[in-house]
Design a protein around this motif. Structure first.
Motif, PDB file in Angstrom:
ATOM      1  N   ARG A  41       0.839  -1.203   0.000  1.00  0.00           N
ATOM      2  CA  ARG A  41       0.000   0.000   0.000  1.00  0.00           C
ATOM      3  C   ARG A  41       0.873   1.251   0.000  1.00  0.00           C
ATOM      4  O   ARG A  41       0.575   2.230  -0.687  1.00  0.00           O
ATOM      5  N   ALA A  42       1.953   1.203   0.777  1.00  0.00           N
ATOM      6  CA  ALA A  42       2.856   2.350   0.821  1.00  0.00           C
ATOM      7  C   ALA A  42       3.499   2.587  -0.542  1.00  0.00           C
ATOM      8  O   ALA A  42       3.556   3.720  -1.028  1.00  0.00           O
ATOM      9  N   GLN A  43       3.943   1.523  -1.170  1.00  0.00           N
ATOM     10  CA  GLN A  43       4.623   1.681  -2.451  1.00  0.00           C
ATOM     11  C   GLN A  43       3.676   2.218  -3.523  1.00  0.00           C
ATOM     12  O   GLN A  43       4.087   2.966  -4.406  1.00  0.00           O
ATOM     13  N   ALA A  44       2.405   1.868  -3.423  1.00  0.00           N
ATOM     14  CA  ALA A  44       1.416   2.405  -4.371  1.00  0.00           C
ATOM     15  C   ALA A  44       1.331   3.923  -4.282  1.00  0.00           C
ATOM     16  O   ALA A  44       0.954   4.592  -5.249  1.00  0.00           O
ATOM     17  N   ALA A  45       1.690   4.489  -3.109  1.00  0.00           N
ATOM     18  CA  ALA A  45       1.667   5.941  -2.917  1.00  0.00           C
ATOM     19  C   ALA A  45       3.047   6.569  -3.128  1.00  0.00           C
ATOM     20  O   ALA A  45       3.201   7.779  -2.948  1.00  0.00           O
ATOM     21  N   GLY A  46       4.035   5.750  -3.482  1.00  0.00           N
ATOM     22  CA  GLY A  46       5.383   6.257  -3.710  1.00  0.00           C
ATOM     23  C   GLY A  46       6.305   6.146  -2.519  1.00  0.00           C
ATOM     24  O   GLY A  46       7.415   6.683  -2.539  1.00  0.00           O
ATOM     25  N   VAL A  47       5.880   5.455  -1.469  1.00  0.00           N
ATOM     26  CA  VAL A  47       6.700   5.258  -0.275  1.00  0.00           C
ATOM     27  C   VAL A  47       7.331   3.868  -0.398  1.00  0.00           C
ATOM     28  O   VAL A  47       6.699   2.863  -0.098  1.00  0.00           O
ATOM     29  N   ASP A  48       8.575   3.822  -0.854  1.00  0.00           N
ATOM     30  CA  ASP A  48       9.097   2.523  -1.287  1.00  0.00           C
ATOM     31  C   ASP A  48       9.903   1.779  -0.229  1.00  0.00           C
ATOM     32  O   ASP A  48      10.263   0.624  -0.425  1.00  0.00           O
ATOM     33  N   ARG A  49      10.190   2.423   0.899  1.00  0.00           N
ATOM     34  CA  ARG A  49      10.874   1.762   2.007  1.00  0.00           C
ATOM     35  C   ARG A  49      10.388   2.341   3.329  1.00  0.00           C
ATOM     36  O   ARG A  49       9.952   3.502   3.379  1.00  0.00           O
ATOM     37  N   VAL A  50      10.492   1.556   4.394  1.00  0.00           N
ATOM     38  CA  VAL A  50      10.066   2.004   5.719  1.00  0.00           C
ATOM     39  C   VAL A  50      11.072   1.541   6.762  1.00  0.00           C
ATOM     40  O   VAL A  50      11.743   0.517   6.591  1.00  0.00           O
ATOM     41  N   VAL A  51      11.155   2.304   7.841  1.00  0.00           N
ATOM     42  CA  VAL A  51      11.921   1.895   9.021  1.00  0.00           C
ATOM     43  C   VAL A  51      10.911   1.651  10.131  1.00  0.00           C
ATOM     44  O   VAL A  51      10.225   2.581  10.578  1.00  0.00           O
TER      45      VAL A  51
END
Length: 276
Positions: A41-51
């Protein structure tokens, strides 16, 4: 729309960005499939990595393990200041062991919290000093939780000697505190709080931070950006904060996203991933 319903996934950002601080377990993730669904879901919004960040020992174990389930996930481990009342050698030993794992990219969140009364200030300060030393020993950035404790946080960092890389997670200071942090070389991470209508002092701070010294984060499941305040937060909501910061700083969205992404890669020493 229900207060328990997640906000809509926004239009994909024109450049990828990193959610520099989230709590996937508190968002409801348990299994590897849960983690991948959230990051999809994050990557669909352009957020391709998370900590994904720990605040107690169980969360630290989970975050370190979850970071091995998906190439887009990294971890930070520490004992949250509000949980330092009983911070003994067993906890220190395990946090240090986890901190040395490859996909654990920061020591956090640690610091001081004078808003809640769950741990005495003396215990918090002792634990904070230990985490500062740990960050220096393992060569990883220090991720700071600072709530109603600006002066003591800055004083202890100066007394102990700050690690090379310091991140003020969910920065909550005003322009004067921001300038002091910037002058010290610290990185300020902005969460959904910067979008709140009553956050004028924080917004002033966000305007002045140089492009090479800011990150964006969600602190999900908390602090959902306006106009969805009070609803469940997830990493994809980083995109709302990026767009708000672009308007606030009078910069193109792509420029803000790219700067935040470069900063996250530098601070956390993240490997690149291929966005799909």
């Amino acid at each position: 729309m229900s207060k328990t319903e997640r906000p809509p996934v926004p239009e994909r950002l024109p450049a990828p960005v990193v959610d520099a601080h989230t709590h996937l377990d508190a968002c409801g993730a348990v299994t590897a499939a849960d983690v991948s669904a959230m990051v999809d879901r994050a990557q669909a919004a352009g957020v391709d990595r998370v900590v994904t960040v720990a605040d107690d020992l169980a969360a630290a174990r989970w975050a370190a393990e979850a970071s091995t389930w998906d190439a887009r996930v990294f971890a930070a481990v520490a004992i949250h200041p509000t949980r330092t009342k009983d911070f003994g050698e067993p906890e220190r030993s395990e946090i240090e062991r986890l901190a040395r794992r490859d996909r654990v990219v920061a020591i956090g969140e640690t610091g001081l919290d004078y808003y809640w009364d769950y741990a005495p200030p003396a215990a918090q300060q002792e634990a904070f000093r230990w985490h500062i030393d740990l960050a220096k020993r393992v060569g990883k950035p220090l991720m700071i939780h600072d709530r109603d404790a600006h002066e003591d946080v800055l004083r202890i960092l100066a007394e102990e000697g700050a690690p090379e890389r310091v991140v003020f997670h969910c920065f909550s200071g005003d322009a004067e505190i921001a300038r002091r942090c910037v002058d010290a070389g610290y990185v300020l991470s902005f969460a959904g709080t910067v979008t709140f209508r009553n956050a004028r002092a924080l917004q002033e701070a966000a305007r002045l931070v140089p492009s090479e010294q800011f990150l964006v984060e969600t602190d999900a499941p908390f602090l959902t950006p306006h106009p969805f305040r009070g609803r469940p937060n997830e990493p994809y909501c980083t995109a709302y904060t990026v767009r708000y910061l672009a308007d606030l700083r009078e910069q193109p969205v792509e420029e803000v996203a790219s700067a935040a992404c470069r900063n996250a890669e530098r601070v956390f020493r993240l490997p690149s991933v291929t966005s799909s």
